[in-house]
Write an enzyme that holds these catalytic residues in place. Structure first.
Site: not given
Length: 227
Positions: A64-66
């Site tokens: 999804q994201d870091p």
């Protein structure tokens, strides 16, 4: 042509990188990095693309994201910097990896060995503010990563490993006649027992690669993280 990455991804993503929308994202990120703590380090934003060129990509593991805490994010989905404790999701990935293909767990979370073999460890959003999960969602990264997914799909013979609802929302971008999708619950502790454990994504991935006539991935990570 703009050279953000330094390999064939620059050509593949050129229409995006040269767009007005990407320029807006670039301006936004410049200000964010100047005024807030943003992860990963700006020199690691495109690490996944740098390590796994377009022509070599045969598997995509979509995140999804870091990670949004210090010393974790390194530009590869699910991977963390050497010397960083394993996040819970990655612990669960290692457990399934052992149960599925017998790969021995390691005490680091640096997944470069996979990337070097053609596994694109791609987050849908490539940056995040400190302590603020999804903080850069909807700011423009999706046009870059959606374009990458579409380009790989059009080329074909790619295995897309999609864990959880967010990743599976990208299925409409993928031509399932030319590629293979492996999906299950997310490895997060909140959902791993609801379909991630026992899903055998790693052996299923290699079986699909064999059908494509491509070399399987050696999922065993080295005991010591590579620099």
């Amino acid at each position: 042509m703009k050279h953000f990455i330094g390999n064939d991804w620059d050509h593949v993503l050129a229409p995006v990188f040269e767009s007005g929308e990407y320029h807006k994202l670039h301006v936004f990120l410049k200000k964010e990095y100047q005024t807030r703590q943003i992860y990963p380090d700006m020199y690691h934003i495109f690490t996944a693309f740098k390590l796994t060129p377009f022509k070599d990509t045969k598997v995509v593991i979509l995140g999804q994201d870091p990670y949004h805490n210090p010393s974790q994010a390194n530009g590869m989905s699910f991977s963390v910097m050497p010397g960083t404790p394993l996040p819970p999701s990655l612990r669960n990935i290692y457990k399934e990896l052992y149960d599925d293909v017998g790969a021995q767990p390691v005490n680091h979370g640096y997944l470069k060995r996979w990337a070097d073999q053609g596994v694109l460890l791609l987050n849908a959003v490539l940056t995040v503010p400190y302590g603020q999960a999804n903080g850069h969602q909807g700011k423009g990264w999706e046009m870059v990563t959606d374009a990458a997914i579409k380009a790989l799909s059009e080329r074909g013979q790619v295995v897309f490993i999609l864990w959880g609802r967010f990743a599976q929302n990208k299925i409409p971008l993928i031509d399932q006649d030319k590629n293979v999708i492996i999906k299950s619950a997310h490895p997060s502790p909140f959902s791993a027992n609801r379909g991630f454990f026992g899903s055998r994504p790693f052996s299923r991935c290699n079986a699909a690669l064999k059908e494509f006539g491509r070399a399987p991935v050696d999922w065993q990570l080295p005991p010591n993280p590579e620099a």
